[in-house]
Design an enzyme around this catalytic site. Structure first.
Site, PDB file in Angstrom:
ATOM      1  N   LEU A 163       0.115   1.739  -7.408  1.00  0.00           N
ATOM      2  CA  LEU A 163      -0.725   2.306  -8.247  1.00  0.00           C
ATOM      3  C   LEU A 163      -1.857   2.430  -7.425  1.00  0.00           C
ATOM      4  O   LEU A 163      -2.648   1.664  -6.788  1.00  0.00           O
ATOM      5  CB  LEU A 163      -1.157   1.278  -9.276  1.00  0.00           C
ATOM      6  CG  LEU A 163      -2.473   1.294 -10.212  1.00  0.00           C
ATOM      7  CD1 LEU A 163      -2.084   2.637 -10.779  1.00  0.00           C
ATOM      8  CD2 LEU A 163      -2.402   0.277 -11.080  1.00  0.00           C
ATOM      9  N   SER A 164      -2.525   3.735  -7.329  1.00  0.00           N
ATOM     10  CA  SER A 164      -3.575   4.067  -6.579  1.00  0.00           C
ATOM     11  C   SER A 164      -4.961   3.572  -6.935  1.00  0.00           C
ATOM     12  O   SER A 164      -5.299   3.063  -8.066  1.00  0.00           O
ATOM     13  CB  SER A 164      -3.817   5.421  -6.542  1.00  0.00           C
ATOM     14  OG  SER A 164      -2.601   6.423  -5.804  1.00  0.00           O
ATOM     15  N   GLN A 165      -5.784   3.475  -5.987  1.00  0.00           N
ATOM     16  CA  GLN A 165      -7.039   2.619  -6.227  1.00  0.00           C
ATOM     17  C   GLN A 165      -7.644   3.679  -7.309  1.00  0.00           C
ATOM     18  O   GLN A 165      -7.654   4.854  -7.177  1.00  0.00           O
ATOM     19  CB  GLN A 165      -7.818   2.348  -5.140  1.00  0.00           C
ATOM     20  CG  GLN A 165      -8.270   3.483  -4.267  1.00  0.00           C
ATOM     21  CD  GLN A 165      -8.674   3.435  -2.742  1.00  0.00           C
ATOM     22  OE1 GLN A 165      -8.031   2.925  -1.817  1.00  0.00           O
ATOM     23  NE2 GLN A 165      -9.792   2.766  -2.785  1.00  0.00           N
TER      24      GLN A 165
END
Length: 231
Positions: free
Chosen positions: A59-61
């Protein structure tokens, strides 16, 4: 500190880091990121960090999600294609900005979980498909905007061809274990125009056969049955 307080702190951080589009900030604020985070990492839902979601995916920042969304310049009339559904968080943010979001994920278990989250949040303008994202979604093309959440060696030709004239494609380009750069590609009458947006780190875009089962598509809205053109 409560999740609500942490969300406020995150929004303030995004503003300071250069996210100035109020529609994007509003979308990030309206989507509960904790609904997309695995239980062991729930306390980190509003930290600006990448989190694992299984199958080697992440899950991307929030800053990267907001940056890519802002770069995409999505408007309410737009039809958006997302390559790499993952947890569904980026999809959910886009759903607050676009007319309809088509999203492709090659890992079916991740896709099923994302679909459940969309249904729980009543996001009725998303259409999902298990498939090879590098091939795009030809039956639904052209798209006003395309976003790729995995790194490719170069712009996949199939995706560029499915981009509407005047459309924008945002994606990371670079090797799996090396420097990657985020690009915005504009489709113009003279050909593609590239803009560098900064350094990033993403999992690789994998082309080819799916892990198992057959491709399938599904809409979380009520516009029609599976596979129907909802444009």
């Amino acid at each position: 500190m409560s999740l609500a307080a942490r969300k406020i702190r995150l929004i303030m951080y995004l503003r300071r880091s250069g996210i100035t589009d109020t529609a994007v900030l509003d979308a990030v604020e309206r989507i509960p990121r904790e609904a997309f985070v695995p239980q062991p990492f729930l306390d980190q839902a509003y930290e600006d960090r990448t989190l694992p979601i299984g199958h080697g995916q992440t899950l991307s920042q929030p800053q990267v999600v907001a940056l890519m969304t802002q770069a995409l310049r999505v408007e309410k009339r737009h039809k958006v294609l997302e390559i790499g559904t993952g947890s569904g968080y980026q999809t959910a943010v886009l759903s607050r900005l676009a007319r309809r979001v088509y999203t492709i994920e090659r890992h079916r278990s991740l896709l099923r979980e994302a679909e459940e989250r969309f249904a729980a949040l009543r996001l009725h303008n998303t259409v999902t498909k298990a498939g090879d994202g590098s091939r795009g979604w030809k039956e639904q093309a052209p798209f006003d905007r395309i976003i790729v959440t995995a790194a490719a060696d170069d712009v996949p030709q199939a995706l560029y061809e499915q981009l509407a004239n005047g459309g924008l494609l945002v994606l990371p380009i670079g090797p799996d274990r090396g420097d990657q750069e985020l690009y915005r590609i504009s489709r113009t009458e003279e050909g593609p125009r590239r803009e560098k947006l900064g350094d990033v780190r993403f999992v690789p875009l994998i082309a080819g056969a799916l892990p198992k089962e057959e491709d399938r598509s599904r809409s979380t809205g009520s516009a029609g049955p599976r596979g129907r053109n909802l444009a």
